[in-house]
Design a protein around this motif. Structure first.
Motif, short mmCIF file in Angstrom:
data_model
loop_
_atom_site.label_atom_id
_atom_site.label_comp_id
_atom_site.label_asym_id
_atom_site.label_seq_id
_atom_site.Cartn_x
_atom_site.Cartn_y
_atom_site.Cartn_z
N PRO A 120 48.20 51.40 36.26
CA PRO A 120 48.26 50.06 35.68
C PRO A 120 48.96 49.04 36.56
O PRO A 120 48.60 47.85 36.54
N ASP A 121 49.92 49.47 37.36
CA ASP A 121 50.60 48.53 38.27
C ASP A 121 49.66 48.09 39.39
O ASP A 121 49.60 46.90 39.73
N ASP A 122 48.92 49.04 39.94
CA ASP A 122 47.95 48.73 40.99
C ASP A 122 46.86 47.82 40.44
O ASP A 122 46.46 46.83 41.10
N LEU A 123 46.37 48.12 39.25
CA LEU A 123 45.32 47.32 38.64
C LEU A 123 45.81 45.90 38.36
O LEU A 123 45.13 44.92 38.67
N ALA A 124 47.01 45.79 37.79
CA ALA A 124 47.56 44.47 37.48
C ALA A 124 47.77 43.66 38.74
O ALA A 124 47.54 42.44 38.76
N GLU A 125 48.20 44.29 39.81
CA GLU A 125 48.39 43.58 41.08
C GLU A 125 47.07 43.01 41.60
O GLU A 125 47.02 41.87 42.07
N ALA A 126 46.00 43.81 41.47
CA ALA A 126 44.69 43.34 41.93
C ALA A 126 44.21 42.17 41.08
O ALA A 126 43.69 41.17 41.62
N LEU A 127 44.38 42.26 39.77
CA LEU A 127 43.93 41.16 38.89
C LEU A 127 44.74 39.90 39.16
O LEU A 127 44.18 38.79 39.19
N THR A 128 46.03 40.05 39.36
CA THR A 128 46.88 38.90 39.65
C THR A 128 46.44 38.21 40.94
O THR A 128 46.38 36.97 41.00
N ALA A 129 46.12 39.00 41.95
CA ALA A 129 45.69 38.43 43.23
C ALA A 129 44.36 37.68 43.06
O ALA A 129 44.17 36.59 43.61
N LEU A 130 43.43 38.25 42.31
CA LEU A 130 42.14 37.59 42.08
C LEU A 130 42.33 36.26 41.36
O LEU A 130 41.65 35.28 41.65
N HIS A 131 43.28 36.22 40.44
CA HIS A 131 43.56 34.99 39.70
C HIS A 131 44.20 33.96 40.60
O HIS A 131 43.80 32.78 40.60
N ARG A 132 45.18 34.35 41.38
CA ARG A 132 45.87 33.41 42.25
C ARG A 132 44.95 32.84 43.32
O ARG A 132 45.12 31.69 43.74
N GLN A 133 43.98 33.63 43.75
CA GLN A 133 43.05 33.16 44.78
C GLN A 133 41.90 32.34 44.19
O GLN A 133 41.03 31.88 44.92
N GLY A 134 41.89 32.17 42.87
CA GLY A 134 40.87 31.34 42.24
C GLY A 134 39.52 32.01 42.13
O GLY A 134 38.52 31.32 41.87
N LEU A 135 39.46 33.33 42.25
CA LEU A 135 38.18 34.02 42.16
C LEU A 135 37.83 34.38 40.72
O LEU A 135 36.65 34.54 40.39
N VAL A 136 38.85 34.54 39.88
CA VAL A 136 38.64 34.85 38.46
C VAL A 136 39.59 33.98 37.64
O VAL A 136 40.78 33.93 37.92
N ARG A 137 39.05 33.33 36.61
CA ARG A 137 39.88 32.44 35.80
C ARG A 137 40.64 33.19 34.70
O ARG A 137 41.80 32.93 34.45
N ARG A 138 39.94 34.10 34.01
CA ARG A 138 40.55 34.82 32.88
C ARG A 138 40.10 36.27 32.90
O ARG A 138 39.06 36.61 33.48
#
Length: 302
Positions: A120-138
């Motif tokens: 879950p930590d690895d997954l959350a890190e990936a989702l956070t990065a996608l959000h910060r880079q503007g690739l995924v909004r929600r």
């Protein structure tokens, strides 16, 4: 899921693009502006033909919400299908979906199925990065219980906004889990009790896939309960001046969890039959809602 042609890697053509255009047009006519995808649908071709429609229709992307899912790896030859929510895999699959959809951002990304090996930590890190880079909004999930959602949410700063589950007048385990407590039938239900309540309390919108029950009440019936329910649905639709499809979706929308039905059809005429369910509040009384439930259930409540 029905877009893109066959369930293989054969290329799509003009016929499949035309079908996608007709589906999008029918949905927009009804007021449907959210389109649900997954990277595996038709081996990626569903996303790809939708991307063709976006490319051919100026201004369409700004009018709609594009949602897609990742986390399932399809079987390939002797290799079985598995789930994969490793961070690096999620990022790669998002990038591939963006390319197929011909867009620079995914409005909502759902994790398609829970992966028991996911960190879950690895997954959350990936989702956070996608959000910060503007690739995924929600972000959201699909086919997950309350504890799984809570575990991931505890590691994310952005809220999980959706949980997509199979929910319909036919698939009622999500509903019956709450009324079978303290009965012998509870153990056989299997649905993680408390998930609906958790989602309601934490702003996680329930989305219902299979909302039209795969045509059981509007097409071929296989059991006495299905036949009786189809007759009741048709009678209610006639009395209310609407369609059987609308009655089925109203039944879901009448629930206080504000369930958002997913219309999983690629037939424009079936999509248009859902128009009243989009444009009108459910016109089902308390008693009518229960009558539908009990008829489909085929036996009294405990």
């Amino acid at each position: 899921m029905g877009l893109g042609g066959s369930w293989d890697t054969e290329p799509y053509g003009a016929q499949e693009i035309a079908q996608a255009e007709a589906v999008v047009e029918a949905a927009l006519e009804c007021g449907i502006t959210t389109f649900d995808h997954a990277d595996i649908y038709r081996h990626g071709k569903a996303e790809a033909v939708f991307g063709e429609v976006l490319a051919r229709t100026p201004g369409l992307r700004e009018r709609i919400v594009v949602q897609t899912k990742c986390g399932i790896r399809l079987a390939d030859g002797d290799r079985p299908g598995i789930y994969d929510l490793r961070g690096r895999t999620v990022r790669r699959r998002v990038e591939e979906s963006l390319t197929r959809l011909r867009t620079d951002v995914i409005d909502v990304l759902l994790l398609h199925r829970p992966d028991p090996l996911a960190d879950p930590d690895d997954l959350a890190e990936a989702l956070t990065a996608l959000h910060r880079q503007g690739l995924v909004r929600r972000f959201g999930v699909s086919n997950m219980g309350a504890a799984q959602i809570a575990q991931l949410q505890a590691r994310l700063d952005v809220p999980l906004v959706a949980n997509q589950l199979e929910m319909s007048l036919h698939r009622r385990d999500w509903l019956e889990a709450g009324v079978l407590v303290n009965t012998p039938a509870a153990a056989a239900n299997g649905f993680p009790f408390g998930t609906v309540e958790f989602c309601r309390d934490n702003g996680v919108r329930l989305q219902a896939w299979g909302a039209l029950a795969q045509g059981r009440y509007t097409g071929l019936q296989e059991t006495a309960e299905e036949e009786a329910t189809a007759q009741l649905v048709a009678a209610m639709a006639k009395a209310k001046g609407t369609t059987p499809e609308t009655i089925l979706l109203w039944w879901l929308r009448r629930h206080p969890a504000r369930i958002a039905p997913v219309v999983g059809s690629a037939r424009p005429e079936r999509i248009r039959a859902c128009r009243d369910a989009v444009q009108q509040d459910p016109e089902l009384s308390h008693e009518e809602w229960y009558e539908l439930w009990l008829t489909a259930r085929g036996e009294p409540l405990p």
